[in-house]
Scaffold this active site. Structure first.
Site, short mmCIF file in Angstrom:
data_model
loop_
_atom_site.label_atom_id
_atom_site.label_comp_id
_atom_site.label_asym_id
_atom_site.label_seq_id
_atom_site.Cartn_x
_atom_site.Cartn_y
_atom_site.Cartn_z
N SER A 404 0.74 -1.38 0.17
CA SER A 404 0.45 0.27 0.23
C SER A 404 1.30 0.98 -0.08
CB SER A 404 -0.70 0.22 1.06
OG SER A 404 -1.43 -1.34 1.43
N HIS A 425 -1.93 -3.30 -7.19
CA HIS A 425 -2.66 -2.68 -5.86
C HIS A 425 -3.68 -2.68 -5.91
CE1 HIS A 425 -3.35 0.59 -2.38
NE2 HIS A 425 -3.38 -0.46 -1.77
N GLU A 437 -4.63 -0.69 -8.67
CA GLU A 437 -3.81 0.61 -9.15
C GLU A 437 -2.93 -0.43 -10.32
OE1 GLU A 437 -4.20 4.81 -6.50
OE2 GLU A 437 -3.64 2.69 -5.83
N ASN A 475 -4.54 5.70 -1.96
CA ASN A 475 -4.03 6.25 -0.45
C ASN A 475 -3.71 8.01 0.31
OD1 ASN A 475 -5.50 3.51 0.52
ND2 ASN A 475 -3.33 2.59 0.44
P1 NAI Z 1 -2.36 -9.80 6.62
O1 NAI Z 1 -1.48 -9.20 8.25
O2 NAI Z 1 -4.22 -9.72 7.10
O3 NAI Z 1 -1.89 -10.61 6.01
C1 NAI Z 1 -0.24 -11.01 5.89
C2 NAI Z 1 -0.44 -12.38 5.60
O4 NAI Z 1 1.48 -12.28 4.93
C3 NAI Z 1 -0.47 -13.27 6.86
O5 NAI Z 1 -1.37 -13.88 7.07
C4 NAI Z 1 1.23 -13.85 6.80
O6 NAI Z 1 1.08 -14.98 8.21
C5 NAI Z 1 1.41 -13.98 5.52
N1 NAI Z 1 3.30 -13.94 5.34
C6 NAI Z 1 4.01 -13.25 6.14
N2 NAI Z 1 5.25 -13.26 5.45
C7 NAI Z 1 5.28 -14.16 5.13
C8 NAI Z 1 6.18 -14.91 4.45
N3 NAI Z 1 7.59 -15.09 4.03
N4 NAI Z 1 5.22 -16.09 3.04
C9 NAI Z 1 4.10 -15.89 3.46
N5 NAI Z 1 3.17 -15.60 4.05
C10 NAI Z 1 3.72 -14.55 5.08
O7 NAI Z 1 -2.60 -8.06 5.99
P2 NAI Z 1 -3.67 -8.32 4.48
O8 NAI Z 1 -3.86 -6.97 5.05
O9 NAI Z 1 -3.69 -8.78 3.77
O10 NAI Z 1 -1.64 -6.63 3.58
C11 NAI Z 1 -0.93 -7.41 3.40
C12 NAI Z 1 -0.48 -6.40 2.45
O11 NAI Z 1 -1.51 -5.71 1.39
C13 NAI Z 1 0.17 -5.75 3.08
O12 NAI Z 1 1.47 -5.23 2.19
C14 NAI Z 1 -0.71 -4.03 3.22
O13 NAI Z 1 -0.01 -3.10 3.22
C15 NAI Z 1 -1.81 -4.39 1.48
N6 NAI Z 1 -2.68 -3.76 1.51
C16 NAI Z 1 -3.77 -3.65 1.98
C17 NAI Z 1 -4.97 -3.77 2.27
C18 NAI Z 1 -5.96 -3.49 3.31
O14 NAI Z 1 -7.26 -3.11 3.18
N7 NAI Z 1 -5.79 -4.48 4.43
C19 NAI Z 1 -5.27 -3.30 0.95
C20 NAI Z 1 -4.20 -3.02 0.00
C21 NAI Z 1 -2.95 -3.84 0.66
#
Ligand code: NAI
Length: 687
Positions: A404, A425, A437, A475
C-alpha cells in the site's frame, strides 16, 4: 452491408453485421427499417429470424452517437415497425441483447437465445431510462415485478433465467440460426400471440408500488434514473400503450440532458478508456495460465478469490501450516458466502476451492506465470519473499507486490530481472472492489505492464496506472480526507455530523465509520513511518484514540462505541472528551452538511491536482475512477475531479483560499489555479 437478408424457403434471415458489437447506429436502424419493408412485401416469406454476426446480438446504442442529437430513423419507430410487420419476427440472441438491442428484441413477436446469452436494460446506469418502449413492453411480456427489477437495477439476466421469467420463449442449444428457424416453423403452425403493444398488464395494488419505491430509494440513494424508470413501468401498468410510450419518451429525453446522465456518461467513457491505455497500444500482454499469491491474510485471500473467480489456478503460500489452514478456511468462507447470496452454485464453489493449492514452501512455484505478494507491510519481509521467489520461479515469471505504502523501487532493489516486477495494488475486499492500481517501476517492461492491465480486465476490475509516491493515487488522497475530517473535529464538528454529511453527499460511509471498520491501527502505523521520514501528519485525535487502544469495531471502540456483535456506531463520551481537549483554544466554526463536505472534498481535489502535476496520475479521469471504484465516491457525481469541474474550478479554488485563511487547508496548488483559468483539468473530459 450492415444488414443482410437471406431468404431460406418461407423464412428470411436478417443478419446485422456492424462490428464490434452490432451497435444500433443510424445506418443499422435505416437498414433494418428497409429490411422490414422489403420482407413485408415478399409474399413467399412467412417469418423473419433476426440474428447478428460476430460475438453478440445488438449490444445497445452506438456510443459514438451519445450526447449528439439523434438522427432518423429513431429507434422507437424502428421497434414499432418490426412489431407491426406483417410477418412475425423472431429475435435469435447470442452474446448480449442490452439496451436498444433488447428493445428491438421486444419489438419482435418471439425471442429465443443461446444458453450463454444475457439480456437487460442497463440504461439507468447511464442516468437515463429506456427510450424505445422497453419500460412499456417489458411488463406486457413478463409482468410488472420482473420489469421493475430489470429497469430499476439495470442488471442483466442470463438466458436460462430469462426463460423462467418469460422474457424469452426458448433457450437454443446447438446452432442458433437453425434452432430459431425450427422455432419459427413451429410457431407458424400455432395461432400467433398478439404483439406486445396489444397485450394487457396486471397492475399490482398501491402497496406494491409504495414498497417498490422504498426499495429503489434505499438502493439508489440520490440517483434519479432508477426512480424515474419505476415511474415509467407504473405508467405502463396503469395506462394504455400510447400514453405510457409518450411518458417514457418524455422521461428519457428529460434525463438525457441531465447532470447525472452527463456524469455517468463521463464515467462510462473513462472506464472504457482505462482498459486500453494509449501508451500500451500494440504491446502484447503475456499469457497468464496460473498464479500464486504469497501471504494468505486479508488481502491475499481476497486476491486468491478474485483470481479463482476468473478461472485461474491459484497456489496460495503461507509461512506455516496453521496460517495456511486459516487462509484456506477464510477462502472457503468467501466461497460459502457467494453461494449463500446466490451468486454462485455449490458446485462452482467446490470447483473454485479445488483450483487452489495451499503450500508453505516455495519449491512448487516453478511453473506459475504470475506471483502476487501480499505479506506484511514490511520492506525486509517483502524483499526476502522476492529473493526466495527468484530462486523458486522461472526467470520470466511476473512478480507483483500489493504494497500500500512501500516504494516498489526499493522492494525491487537487488532483484534479478527487475523488468518483470510491478505493483498491483488491490483494494479490500479484493474479490469485490473493482479498482486495481497498476504501478510500474522504472525497470518494468512494457509487456509486463500490459499484462497488469490485461489481468485487471480478466478479473473484471478497472485498472488505473499510478506513479510511485506515498500511497499511490488513492491512499494519498485518503490521507487528505482523514486530515480534513480531523480538522473538522478540531473546529467544532462531531464525528457523527461529519459522517452524516458525507453519506448525504453520496458516499456509502463517512470517514470515521470507514476508519472504525478498517481499523485505526493501520493508519497509525503509516503515521509512525511518515514521522520517521520527517513528515508531520495531522492526527492528534486519532493518535490519542490509538493510545487508548480504540482501534475501531474490532476493539468495540474507535471513533464510536460498539456493543459486542453489533456494528451500530454509538457516539462515544470518551471520544467527545478527547476532541474537546485537543480542540481547546482552537477557533470553532459553524458547520452544516454542505460546508463539511466542501471542507473535505476541495482539499482532496487539490491533492488530486498535485497528483496530476507530479505525474502520479496520467489524467484527471483516472483519479475519478480511483475514487469511484476504490472508495465508493458516488458514480452519478462523475468522480472527484469531474465533480469539481462541474461545480466550477474557480469556485473550488476560492473555497480553498477561504479554508486556507481559516487554517483549515492548504491554498490551491498551481495546477488547480491554472485549471481554474482553463475551466478544466488536463485530461478531465468534457462537461
Ligand atoms: P495481513 O496481516 O492480514 O496478512 C499478511 C499475511 O502474510 C499473513 O497471513 C502472514 O502469515 C503472511 N506472511 C507473512 N510473511 C510471509 C511469508 N514470508 N511467506 C508467506 N506468507 C507470509 O495483511 P493484509 O492486510 O492482507 O496486507 C497484506 C499486504 O497488502 C500489505 O502489504 C498491505 O499493505 C497490503 N494492502 C492491504 C490492504 C488492506 O486493506 N488490508 C489494502 C491494500 C493493500
Amino acid at each position: 452491408m450492415t444488414v443482410a437478408i437471406d431468404v431460406r424457403g418461407e423464412i428470411a434471415i436478417v443478419t446485422v453485421d456492424n462490428p464490434p458489437v452490432n451497435a444500433l447506429s443510424q445506418t443499422v436502424r435505416r437498414a433494418l427499417l428497409e429490411a422490414a419493408e422489403t420482407l413485408d412485401a415478399q409474399a413467399s416469406v412467412s417469418a423473419v429470424v433476426l440474428v447478428c454476426a460476430g460475438r453478440t446480438f445488438i449490444a445497445g446504442a452506438d456510443v459514438n452517437e451519445f450526447g449528439k442529437p439523434p438522427e432518423p430513423p429513431h429507434l422507437p419507430d424502428l421497434v414499432a415497425r418490426i412489431e407491426g410487420a406483417a410477418k412475425p419476427w423472431v429475435a435469435a440472441i447470442h452474446g448480449s441483447a442490452v439496451g436498444g438491442g433488447f428493445e428491438v428484441a421486444l419489438g419482435c413477436r418471439f425471442r429465443v437465445a443461446a444458453r450463454s446469452a444475457s439480456l437487460g436494460l442497463p440504461e439507468v446506469r447511464l442516468g437515463i431510462v429506456p427510450g424505445a418502449g422497453g419500460t412499456v413492453r417489458l411488463p406486457r411480456l413478463a409482468g410488472v415485478e420482473t420489469a421493475v427489477d430489470l429497469v430499476t437495477t439495470g442488471l442483466p439476466v442470463n438466458a436460462p433465467k430469462a426463460v423462467e421469467h418469460g422474457l424469452i420463449d426458448a433457450v437454443i442449444d446447438g446452432d442458433l440460426i437453425s434452432g430459431a428457424m425450427n422455432f419459427a416453423r413451429a410457431a407458424l403452425a400455432q395461432p400467433l400471440p398478439p404483439p406486445l403493444r396489444n397485450r394487457a398488464v396486471d397492475c399490482p395494488a398501491e402497496s406494491y408500488w409504495e414498497a417498490a419505491e422504498k426499495a429503489v430509494i434505499t438502493r439508489a440513494g440520490c440517483e434519479v434514473a432508477p426512480l424515474k424508470a419505476l415511474a415509467c413501468v407504473r405508467k405502463a401498468a396503469q395506462f394504455d400503450f400510447e400514453t405510457a410510450i409518450a411518458f417514457e419518451r418524455e422521461t428519457f429525453l428529460a434525463l438525457r440532458g441531465s447532470a447525472q446522465a452527463a456524469a455517468l456518461r463521463h464515467v462510462f467513457f473513462a472506464e472504457r478508456a482505462a482498459l486500453r491505455p494509449p501508451e500500451l497500444a500494440g504491446v502484447m500482454p503475456r499469457e497468464i495460465k496460473s498464479a500464486a499469491v504469497i501471504g494468505g491474510g486479508t488481502m491475499g485471500v481476497g486476491i486468491a478469490a478474485a483470481l479463482r473467480d476468473a478461472g485461474l489456478p491459484v497456489t496460495l503460500v503461507e509461512r506455516d501450516e496453521p496460517a495456511l489452514e486459516r487462509a484456506l478456511a477464510n477462502l472457503q468462507a468467501i466461497c460459502d458466502g457467494a453461494v449463500k447470496r446466490g451468486r454462485i452454485s455449490a458446485e462452482i464453489a467446490a470447483e473454485r476451492m479445488a483450483g487452489v493449492t495451499g503450500i508453505t514452501d516455495y519449491n512448487p512455484l516453478m511453473d506459475v506465470d504470475l506471483v502476487i505478494e501480499a505479506v506484511f507491510e514490511d520492506l525486509g519481509v517483502k524483499r526476502e519473499v522476492f529473493q526466495r521467489l527468484a530462486g523458486a520461479c522461472r526467470d520470466d515469471t511476473i512478480f507483483a507486490t500489493n504494497t500500500s505504502y512501500l516504494d516498489p523501487e526499493r522492494i525491487a532493489e537487488g532483484m534479478s530481472r527487475p523488468d518483470r516486477f510491478l505493483g498491483l495494488h488491490f483494494f479490500s475486499p479484493a474479490q469485490v472492489m473493482k479498482l486495481l492500481e497498476v504501478v510500474p517501476t522504472k525497470a518494468t517492461a512494457p509487456d509486463v505492464l500490459a499484462t497488469g492491465f490485461a489481468l485487471a480486465r480478466r478479473l473484471n476490475k478497472i485498472p488505473v496506472r499510478a506513479g510511485i509516491c506515498d500511497g499511490f493515487i488513492g491512499n494519498r488522497i485518503l490521507k487528505v480526507t482523514r486530515t480534513q475530517a480531523e480538522r473538522l473535529l478540531l473546529s467544532g464538528a462531531t464525528p457523527a455530523a461529519v459522517d452524516a454529511a458525507m453519506r448525504a453527499f453520496g458516499l456509502p460511509m463517512g470517514p470515521f465509520e470507514a476508519q472504525d471498520l478498517g481499523g485505526l491501527d493501520i493508519a497509525a502505523f503509516q503515521r509512525r513511518a511518515a514521522r520517521a521520514r520527517g513528515e508531520s501528519p495531522v492526527a492528534p485525535i486519532a493518535d490519542r484514540l490509538c493510545a487508548l487502544k480504540r482501534f475501531g469495531q474490532k476493539s468495540l471502540g474507535g471513533w464510536y462505541d460498539y456493543e459486542p456483535g453489533d456494528r451500530t456506531p454509538r457516539p462515544s463520551e470518551t471520544v467527545a472528551e478527547v476532541i474537546a481537549e485537543e480542540a481547546r483554544g482552537m477557533p470553532r466554526h459553524d458547520w452544516n452538511e454542505a460546508s463539511i463536505a466542501d471542507c473535505i472534498l476541495w482539499p482532496m481535489v487539490n491533492e488530486g491536482a498535485r497528483i496530476l502535476s507530479d505525474g502520479t496520475a496520467n489524467k484527471a479521469t483516472d483519479i475519478d475512477l480511483v475514487e469511484i471504484h476504490g472508495y465508493g465516491f458516488p458514480r452519478w457525481r462523475g468522480g472527484l475531479m469531474y465533480y469539481a469541474q462541474a461545480h466550477g474550478l474557480g469556485k473550488v479554488a476560492d473555497a480553498l483560499r477561504d479554508l486556507a485563511g481559516k487554517g483549515l487547508a492548504g491554498p490551491p496548488c498551481d495546477l488547480l489555479v491554472e485549471a481554474a483559468e482553463q475551466g478544466c483539468f488536463p485530461g478531465g473530459g468534457n462537461q
